[in-house]
Motif scaffolding. Sequence first.
Motif, PDB file in Angstrom:
ATOM      1  N   GLY A 184      43.261  43.876  51.448  1.00 39.63           N
ATOM      2  CA  GLY A 184      42.867  42.930  50.419  1.00 39.63           C
ATOM      3  C   GLY A 184      43.951  42.544  49.439  1.00 39.63           C
ATOM      4  N   GLY A 185      45.099  43.181  49.527  1.00 40.11           N
ATOM      5  CA  GLY A 185      46.177  42.813  48.630  1.00 40.11           C
ATOM      6  C   GLY A 185      46.738  41.442  48.970  1.00 40.11           C
ATOM      7  N   GLY A 186      47.612  40.929  48.097  1.00 45.32           N
ATOM      8  CA  GLY A 186      48.211  39.634  48.346  1.00 45.32           C
ATOM      9  C   GLY A 186      48.823  39.056  47.100  1.00 45.32           C
ATOM     10  N   LEU A 187      49.119  37.769  47.184  1.00 49.05           N
ATOM     11  CA  LEU A 187      49.722  37.032  46.085  1.00 49.05           C
ATOM     12  C   LEU A 187      48.661  36.147  45.437  1.00 49.05           C
ATOM     13  N   VAL A 188      48.576  36.201  44.117  1.00 50.47           N
ATOM     14  CA  VAL A 188      47.588  35.411  43.396  1.00 50.47           C
ATOM     15  C   VAL A 188      48.204  34.952  42.082  1.00 50.47           C
ATOM     16  N   GLN A 189      47.742  33.836  41.589  1.00 56.72           N
ATOM     17  CA  GLN A 189      48.221  33.351  40.290  1.00 56.72           C
ATOM     18  C   GLN A 189      47.519  34.093  39.162  1.00 56.72           C
ATOM     19  N   ALA A 190      48.170  34.134  38.033  1.00 54.99           N
ATOM     20  CA  ALA A 190      47.577  34.754  36.856  1.00 54.99           C
ATOM     21  C   ALA A 190      46.217  34.123  36.571  1.00 54.99           C
ATOM     22  N   GLY A 191      45.247  34.985  36.243  1.00 56.37           N
ATOM     23  CA  GLY A 191      43.890  34.530  36.019  1.00 56.37           C
ATOM     24  C   GLY A 191      43.019  34.572  37.261  1.00 56.37           C
ATOM     25  N   GLY A 192      43.635  34.777  38.400  1.00 52.91           N
ATOM     26  CA  GLY A 192      42.894  34.813  39.660  1.00 52.91           C
ATOM     27  C   GLY A 192      42.274  36.168  39.933  1.00 52.91           C
ATOM     28  N   SER A 193      41.696  36.283  41.126  1.00 57.73           N
ATOM     29  CA  SER A 193      40.975  37.496  41.507  1.00 57.73           C
ATOM     30  C   SER A 193      41.390  37.953  42.896  1.00 57.73           C
TER      31      SER A 193
END
Length: 120
Positions: free
Chosen positions: A8-17
């Motif tokens: 479930g890990g990964g790259l996400v923008q700030a504010g994301g989930s």
Amino acid sequence: QVQLVESGGGLVQAGGSLRLSCTASGRSLGNYAMGWFRQAPGKEREFVVAISWSGGDTYADSVKGRFTISRDNAKNTNYLQMNSLKPEDTAVYYCAVYRGASIFTGPRYWGQGTQVTVSS
């Protein structure tokens, strides 16, 4: 021997989930506490959250109100829902199974880790 597999890990923008999962094999873990730790580059591994066999949970102050842990004993799995992510949450996240039912028993088994990267 207990084996833990995180996903479930990964790259996400700030504010994301993101939602992390940790599935155990080799033993039924319904009577054991489970939790998550994380390690950022150049820093020591730190506690994030833990959940006892009965469902009682404890969170690090830095993630309170944003992260939620849950467990499905029938699936030998726990989940970490991470909301309102911040760049400072960037780290490798490790699942842990504790030595006993209580979170005060300390971790015994570790997963291989999953990378979470939060971009600003």
